[in-house]
Design an enzyme around this catalytic site. Sequence first.
Site, PDB file in Angstrom:
ATOM      1  N   ASP A  91     -29.911  13.883  15.062  1.00  0.00           N
ATOM      2  CA  ASP A  91     -28.684  13.586  15.806  1.00  0.00           C
ATOM      3  C   ASP A  91     -28.649  14.341  17.141  1.00  0.00           C
ATOM      4  OD1 ASP A  91     -26.263  12.445  16.273  1.00  0.00           O
ATOM      5  OD2 ASP A  91     -25.142  13.676  14.864  1.00  0.00           O
TER       6      ASP A  91
ATOM      7  N   ASN B 294     -29.255  12.864  20.416  1.00  0.00           N
ATOM      8  CA  ASN B 294     -30.022  12.325  21.559  1.00  0.00           C
ATOM      9  C   ASN B 294     -29.092  11.979  22.727  1.00  0.00           C
ATOM     10  OD1 ASN B 294     -32.157  12.454  19.825  1.00  0.00           O
ATOM     11  ND2 ASN B 294     -32.362  10.254  19.519  1.00  0.00           N
ATOM     12  N   GLY B 295     -27.954  11.364  22.400  1.00  0.00           N
ATOM     13  CA  GLY B 295     -27.006  10.942  23.429  1.00  0.00           C
ATOM     14  C   GLY B 295     -26.449  12.147  24.179  1.00  0.00           C
TER      15      GLY B 295
ATOM     16  N   ARG C 259     -28.593   7.227  27.857  1.00  0.00           N
ATOM     17  CA  ARG C 259     -28.780   7.461  26.416  1.00  0.00           C
ATOM     18  C   ARG C 259     -30.197   7.048  25.987  1.00  0.00           C
ATOM     19  NH1 ARG C 259     -24.461   8.518  23.361  1.00  0.00           N
ATOM     20  NH2 ARG C 259     -25.443   7.604  21.553  1.00  0.00           N
TER      21      ARG C 259
ATOM     22  N   SER D 270     -29.373   3.527  11.574  1.00  0.00           N
ATOM     23  CA  SER D 270     -28.531   3.232  10.406  1.00  0.00           C
ATOM     24  C   SER D 270     -28.014   1.794  10.484  1.00  0.00           C
ATOM     25  CB  SER D 270     -27.341   4.196  10.360  1.00  0.00           C
ATOM     26  OG  SER D 270     -26.400   3.839  11.352  1.00  0.00           O
TER      27      SER D 270
ATOM     28  N   ASN E  96     -25.687   1.491  13.301  1.00  0.00           N
ATOM     29  CA  ASN E  96     -26.149   1.630  14.689  1.00  0.00           C
ATOM     30  C   ASN E  96     -26.220   0.303  15.461  1.00  0.00           C
ATOM     31  OD1 ASN E  96     -28.388   4.434  14.023  1.00  0.00           O
ATOM     32  ND2 ASN E  96     -26.287   4.422  14.751  1.00  0.00           N
ATOM     33  N   TRP E  97     -26.183  -0.830  14.745  1.00  0.00           N
ATOM     34  CA  TRP E  97     -26.165  -2.134  15.431  1.00  0.00           C
ATOM     35  C   TRP E  97     -24.915  -2.274  16.273  1.00  0.00           C
ATOM     36  CZ3 TRP E  97     -30.656  -4.556  15.330  1.00  0.00           C
ATOM     37  CH2 TRP E  97     -31.492  -4.425  14.204  1.00  0.00           C
TER      38      TRP E  97
ATOM     39  N   ARG F 196     -23.723  -0.256  18.364  1.00  0.00           N
ATOM     40  CA  ARG F 196     -23.837   0.375  19.697  1.00  0.00           C
ATOM     41  C   ARG F 196     -24.019  -0.706  20.771  1.00  0.00           C
ATOM     42  NH1 ARG F 196     -26.639   6.220  19.060  1.00  0.00           N
ATOM     43  NH2 ARG F 196     -25.250   6.906  17.387  1.00  0.00           N
TER      44      ARG F 196
HETATM   45  C1  FPP Z   1     -28.768   9.941  16.971  1.00  0.00           C
HETATM   46  O1  FPP Z   1     -28.406  10.449  18.227  1.00  0.00           O
HETATM   47  C2  FPP Z   1     -30.036   9.293  17.041  1.00  0.00           C
HETATM   48  C3  FPP Z   1     -30.289   7.962  16.815  1.00  0.00           C
HETATM   49  C4  FPP Z   1     -29.247   6.984  16.460  1.00  0.00           C
HETATM   50  C5  FPP Z   1     -31.645   7.419  16.939  1.00  0.00           C
HETATM   51  C6  FPP Z   1     -32.714   8.316  16.414  1.00  0.00           C
HETATM   52  C7  FPP Z   1     -34.006   7.724  16.764  1.00  0.00           C
HETATM   53  C8  FPP Z   1     -35.065   8.409  17.225  1.00  0.00           C
HETATM   54  C9  FPP Z   1     -35.091   9.888  17.405  1.00  0.00           C
HETATM   55  C10 FPP Z   1     -36.290   7.655  17.542  1.00  0.00           C
HETATM   56  C11 FPP Z   1     -37.116   7.459  16.299  1.00  0.00           C
HETATM   57  C12 FPP Z   1     -38.324   6.727  16.630  1.00  0.00           C
HETATM   58  C13 FPP Z   1     -39.105   6.044  15.759  1.00  0.00           C
HETATM   59  C14 FPP Z   1     -40.335   5.439  16.276  1.00  0.00           C
HETATM   60  C15 FPP Z   1     -38.790   5.885  14.343  1.00  0.00           C
HETATM   61  P1  FPP Z   1     -27.109   9.884  18.904  1.00  0.00           P
HETATM   62  O2  FPP Z   1     -27.485   8.791  19.810  1.00  0.00           O
HETATM   63  O3  FPP Z   1     -26.104   9.538  17.843  1.00  0.00           O
HETATM   64  O4  FPP Z   1     -26.641  11.150  19.714  1.00  0.00           O
HETATM   65  P2  FPP Z   1     -25.137  11.567  20.045  1.00  0.00           P
HETATM   66  O5  FPP Z   1     -24.452  11.795  18.712  1.00  0.00           O
HETATM   67  O6  FPP Z   1     -25.306  12.827  20.824  1.00  0.00           O
HETATM   68  O7  FPP Z   1     -24.547  10.435  20.828  1.00  0.00           O
END
Ligand code: FPP
Length: 237
Positions: free
Chosen positions: A23, A25-26, A36, A68, A71-72, A74
């Site tokens: 969790d 990345n955003g 993002r 998940s 996540n669709w 988004r």
């Molecule tokens: C959550 O961060 C992350 C995700 C929904 C995607 C995770 C996917 C990867 C790390 C890539 C995996 C790659 C492969 C090839 C399987 P968020 O976007 O919810 O972050 P935030 O809560 O800060 O917005």
Amino acid sequence: MSVDESKRIIAEKGVKHLAFIMDGNGRWAKKRGLSRSLGHKAGVEAMRRILDYMFELGVEHVTVYAFSTENWKRSKDEVEALMKLFSLQMRSAKKDLDEHRSRLVFLGDKSAFSPSMRKRMIELEEYSKDNPRTVNIAMNYGARAEILRAVNALIEKGEGNVTEEKFSSMLYTSLSPDPDMIIRTAGEKRLSNYLLWQAAYSELYFTDTLWPDMQNSDVDAALEEFARRVRRFGAVV
Ligand code: FPP
């Protein structure tokens, strides 16, 4: 804490399976004024780094939550960027699987993905099926849906008396033991529909580190904490 100390904990405590909720990345991207999508790109690099470290430490089963069922919802742009990242990684995956001698298993309902991606997912699972280590990637995964899928399959089979072992064998994770520890990054303290059956006795570890910032030393810190906890599995010892 060092790599040797982490290896010792894994061997002495019999750690077989570590699971991650990747969790933040955003938030990582936002902090840097980036999109993002670039946060997810950095997330992929972190995932590769942490998987390498798992193999170095000798962890036999690793599970990561990549996408998940929720996540669709988004934005179209973000979903598209994630799908692009997934398919790009899958293109080079055979080399990685060979190098790490790992078996790739996708947890979740593949039918939601494009036909070409689905085909590639099945091909990679088949290609790596005899490798000794397991990497589970949860994609279009939700634990409640996984449990219902198992229940409905059991009903269809007309199974009468279902044991825990039987039920576990019907889940996407049937090739892995239950996770010893679930590690969630970026500060949120919940499971978010992840491995709900399998997590019955898992240690839960939460760190404020955002996933793209995750380093080997963060894994070391989680393992150090794991070693401090006394696991009783409901019994008095
Ligand atoms: C959550 O961060 C992350 C995700 C929904 C995607 C995770 C996917 C990867 C790390 C890539 C995996 C790659 C492969 C090839 C399987 P968020 O976007 O919810 O972050 P935030 O809560 O800060 O917005």
